[in-house]
Design a protein around this motif. Structure first.
Motif, PDB file in Angstrom:
ATOM      1  N   THR A 196       0.852  -1.193   0.000  1.00  0.00           N
ATOM      2  CA  THR A 196       0.000   0.000   0.000  1.00  0.00           C
ATOM      3  C   THR A 196       0.885   1.238   0.000  1.00  0.00           C
ATOM      4  O   THR A 196       2.115   1.139   0.047  1.00  0.00           O
ATOM      5  CB  THR A 196      -0.868   0.056   1.275  1.00  0.00           C
ATOM      6  OG1 THR A 196       0.008   0.165   2.406  1.00  0.00           O
ATOM      7  CG2 THR A 196      -1.752  -1.177   1.397  1.00  0.00           C
ATOM      8  N   ASP A 197       0.248   2.418   0.024  1.00  0.00           N
ATOM      9  CA  ASP A 197       0.997   3.650   0.266  1.00  0.00           C
ATOM     10  C   ASP A 197       1.743   3.495   1.596  1.00  0.00           C
ATOM     11  O   ASP A 197       1.267   2.796   2.487  1.00  0.00           O
ATOM     12  CB  ASP A 197       0.032   4.843   0.381  1.00  0.00           C
ATOM     13  CG  ASP A 197      -0.534   5.237  -0.978  1.00  0.00           C
ATOM     14  OD1 ASP A 197      -0.444   4.431  -1.918  1.00  0.00           O
ATOM     15  OD2 ASP A 197      -1.082   6.350  -1.088  1.00  0.00           O
ATOM     16  N   THR A 198       2.861   4.173   1.728  1.00  0.00           N
ATOM     17  CA  THR A 198       3.615   4.035   2.979  1.00  0.00           C
ATOM     18  C   THR A 198       2.934   4.844   4.081  1.00  0.00           C
ATOM     19  O   THR A 198       2.254   5.827   3.810  1.00  0.00           O
ATOM     20  CB  THR A 198       5.068   4.508   2.793  1.00  0.00           C
ATOM     21  OG1 THR A 198       5.056   5.892   2.465  1.00  0.00           O
ATOM     22  CG2 THR A 198       5.747   3.725   1.687  1.00  0.00           C
ATOM     23  N   TYR A 199       3.104   4.382   5.336  1.00  0.00           N
ATOM     24  CA  TYR A 199       2.456   5.078   6.450  1.00  0.00           C
ATOM     25  C   TYR A 199       3.443   5.495   7.536  1.00  0.00           C
ATOM     26  O   TYR A 199       3.055   6.178   8.490  1.00  0.00           O
ATOM     27  CB  TYR A 199       1.321   4.226   7.055  1.00  0.00           C
ATOM     28  CG  TYR A 199       1.792   2.910   7.645  1.00  0.00           C
ATOM     29  CD1 TYR A 199       1.738   1.733   6.898  1.00  0.00           C
ATOM     30  CD2 TYR A 199       2.310   2.845   8.932  1.00  0.00           C
ATOM     31  CE1 TYR A 199       2.188   0.535   7.420  1.00  0.00           C
ATOM     32  CE2 TYR A 199       2.753   1.654   9.463  1.00  0.00           C
ATOM     33  CZ  TYR A 199       2.687   0.502   8.699  1.00  0.00           C
ATOM     34  OH  TYR A 199       3.142  -0.687   9.228  1.00  0.00           O
ATOM     35  N   ALA A 200       4.693   5.090   7.422  1.00  0.00           N
ATOM     36  CA  ALA A 200       5.693   5.473   8.436  1.00  0.00           C
ATOM     37  C   ALA A 200       7.074   5.288   7.831  1.00  0.00           C
ATOM     38  O   ALA A 200       7.222   4.673   6.771  1.00  0.00           O
ATOM     39  CB  ALA A 200       5.551   4.602   9.684  1.00  0.00           C
ATOM     40  N   THR A 201       8.073   5.833   8.513  1.00  0.00           N
ATOM     41  CA  THR A 201       9.450   5.642   8.046  1.00  0.00           C
ATOM     42  C   THR A 201      10.258   4.957   9.141  1.00  0.00           C
ATOM     43  O   THR A 201       9.921   5.043  10.327  1.00  0.00           O
ATOM     44  CB  THR A 201      10.127   6.992   7.725  1.00  0.00           C
ATOM     45  OG1 THR A 201      10.023   7.828   8.876  1.00  0.00           O
ATOM     46  CG2 THR A 201       9.493   7.658   6.534  1.00  0.00           C
ATOM     47  N   ASP A 239      10.865   2.936   4.222  1.00  0.00           N
ATOM     48  CA  ASP A 239       9.445   3.267   4.357  1.00  0.00           C
ATOM     49  C   ASP A 239       8.671   2.012   4.708  1.00  0.00           C
ATOM     50  O   ASP A 239       8.908   0.955   4.122  1.00  0.00           O
ATOM     51  CB  ASP A 239       8.903   3.794   3.022  1.00  0.00           C
ATOM     52  CG  ASP A 239       9.468   5.156   2.699  1.00  0.00           C
ATOM     53  OD1 ASP A 239       9.444   6.033   3.578  1.00  0.00           O
ATOM     54  OD2 ASP A 239       9.957   5.334   1.563  1.00  0.00           O
ATOM     55  N   TYR A 240       7.730   2.144   5.646  1.00  0.00           N
ATOM     56  CA  TYR A 240       6.886   1.010   6.030  1.00  0.00           C
ATOM     57  C   TYR A 240       5.538   1.105   5.304  1.00  0.00           C
ATOM     58  O   TYR A 240       4.976   2.202   5.156  1.00  0.00           O
ATOM     59  CB  TYR A 240       6.583   1.036   7.529  1.00  0.00           C
ATOM     60  CG  TYR A 240       7.775   0.881   8.463  1.00  0.00           C
ATOM     61  CD1 TYR A 240       8.990   0.340   8.047  1.00  0.00           C
ATOM     62  CD2 TYR A 240       7.641   1.261   9.803  1.00  0.00           C
ATOM     63  CE1 TYR A 240      10.042   0.190   8.941  1.00  0.00           C
ATOM     64  CE2 TYR A 240       8.694   1.111  10.695  1.00  0.00           C
ATOM     65  CZ  TYR A 240       9.895   0.580  10.262  1.00  0.00           C
ATOM     66  OH  TYR A 240      10.925   0.431  11.143  1.00  0.00           O
ATOM     67  N   ALA A 241       5.029  -0.050   4.897  1.00  0.00           N
ATOM     68  CA  ALA A 241       3.693  -0.090   4.283  1.00  0.00           C
ATOM     69  C   ALA A 241       3.011  -1.393   4.666  1.00  0.00           C
ATOM     70  O   ALA A 241       3.665  -2.326   5.153  1.00  0.00           O
ATOM     71  CB  ALA A 241       3.810   0.008   2.763  1.00  0.00           C
ATOM     72  N   ALA A 242       1.699  -1.444   4.432  1.00  0.00           N
ATOM     73  CA  ALA A 242       0.965  -2.701   4.619  1.00  0.00           C
ATOM     74  C   ALA A 242       1.147  -3.536   3.359  1.00  0.00           C
ATOM     75  O   ALA A 242       1.299  -2.996   2.261  1.00  0.00           O
ATOM     76  CB  ALA A 242      -0.513  -2.413   4.854  1.00  0.00           C
ATOM     77  N   ILE A 248      -6.034   3.842   4.011  1.00  0.00           N
ATOM     78  CA  ILE A 248      -4.754   4.391   4.492  1.00  0.00           C
ATOM     79  C   ILE A 248      -4.585   5.836   4.006  1.00  0.00           C
ATOM     80  O   ILE A 248      -4.165   6.714   4.770  1.00  0.00           O
ATOM     81  CB  ILE A 248      -3.567   3.500   4.054  1.00  0.00           C
ATOM     82  CG1 ILE A 248      -3.600   2.194   4.852  1.00  0.00           C
ATOM     83  CG2 ILE A 248      -2.223   4.213   4.241  1.00  0.00           C
ATOM     84  CD1 ILE A 248      -2.492   1.207   4.541  1.00  0.00           C
ATOM     85  N   GLN A 249      -4.957   6.086   2.747  1.00  0.00           N
ATOM     86  CA  GLN A 249      -4.837   7.461   2.225  1.00  0.00           C
ATOM     87  C   GLN A 249      -5.704   8.408   3.055  1.00  0.00           C
ATOM     88  O   GLN A 249      -5.270   9.505   3.421  1.00  0.00           O
ATOM     89  CB  GLN A 249      -5.244   7.497   0.752  1.00  0.00           C
ATOM     90  CG  GLN A 249      -4.189   6.889  -0.147  1.00  0.00           C
ATOM     91  CD  GLN A 249      -4.704   6.550  -1.554  1.00  0.00           C
ATOM     92  OE1 GLN A 249      -5.890   6.721  -1.835  1.00  0.00           O
ATOM     93  NE2 GLN A 249      -3.827   6.086  -2.409  1.00  0.00           N
TER      94      GLN A 249
END
Ligand code: GLN
Length: 279
Positions: free
Chosen positions: A130-135, A237-240, A257-258
């Motif tokens: 998915t889009d990334t949500y954290a680093t 970058d972290y993503a699901a 997530i967006q």
């Protein structure tokens, strides 16, 4: 090796189903509806009204860890709960080895991974991110009196050379992949999770541990005599992650997530666990 991890995974899953059957499973409703509908979990579809089966490795604080009730807590569990809430699904979390997560997605025994998982091109061939949500940042943990020290490179950045050192890593993580590539497999000792790698560092079995910065801070705080070197081994970058063929769920989760990024929900969850450091 793959066969082995799939076999181990089925044992873990069989065990957790048994627990669920006994009412002791780690099922966490996305919201408290007041009704007991956990019975549906085995037959439900992975769409509205169904169960969102998340896999993670709960030795990675503050992203995921076991709380005092033996339930998975942390940033990823809260983000997943917010996603499930948006999708009208019930969240069910299974704890497993990090290296079993992608095989479990591919085998269809879980629907989604949130595990501080770094987006990486090789993994992206196996699953959709998915889009990334954290680093995150890969850092190096050493004993306080270690001779391993960062030096300034030509660009003025601090860099550390681990050549010839025995490096502890968590199996299958990016720390493992980078160190194996850079220094050779014979110098890399794999452990099932971060705490075991750090225990080996405390015992002198390894010279350093390469792992993500936030768990590293937690491990160093919990063990005396360790420090994190002032160098960023790699920025990530972290993503699901979701199975390639599960495109409908992927679209729904990605939109969720967006939205959760845009309305500040994800930032609020992250800041709850990682307070912004005063400069
Ligand atoms: N971010 C690292 C990776 O994706 C480690 C994740 C973890 O150990 N949970 O490989």
């Amino acid at each position: 090796m793959k066969k082995l991890s799939i076999a181990m995974l089925s044992m873990v899953l069989a065990g957790s189903m048994l627990l669920t059957a006994c009412g002791g499973g780690n099922t966490q409703p996305a919201e408290n509806t007041g009704s007991d509908d956990t019975q549906q979990s085995e037959t439900a579809e992975n769409t509205e009204g169904g169960v969102l089966r998340m896999g993670t490795n709960a030795t990675f604080p503050p992203y995921e860890y076991m709380d005092e009730n033996n339930e998975v807590a942390g940033i990823d569990a809260e983000i997943a709960a917010a996603i499930a809430d948006k999708l009208g699904m019930e969240l069910e979390i299974t704890d497993m080895a990090f290296e079993s997560l992608i095989p479990a997605l591919q085998a269809g025994t879980i629907d989604i991974v949130l595990a501080g998982m770094t987006v990486d091109p090789e993994r992206a061939e196996q699953v959709n991110f998915t889009d990334t949500y954290a680093t995150g940042v890969q850092v190096v943990i050493v004993p306080e009196n270690s001779d391993i020290a960062p030096v300034e490179n030509e660009e003025g950045a601090m860099e550390v050379d681990l050549t010839g050192k025995t490096i502890g890593v968590q199996t299958g993580t990016t720390g493992d992949l980078y160190c194996t590539d850079d220094y050779g497999q014979e110098f890399v000792k794999q452990f099932d999770n971060g705490p075991l790698a750090v225990a080996a560092l405390m015992n002198g079995q390894v010279d350093c541990v390469v792992i993500d910065n936030e768990p590293a801070k937690n491990y160093v705080a919990a063990n005396e005599g360790l420090k994190i070197l002032d160098t960023a081994f790699a920025n990530e970058d972290y993503a699901a992650a979701i199975a390639k063929d599960n495109t409908e769920l992927f679209e729904q989760v990605n939109t969720a997530i967006q939205e959760l990024k845009a309305d500040g929900t994800i930032q609020t969850i992250i800041e709850k666990y990682i307070p912004a450091e005063a400069e």
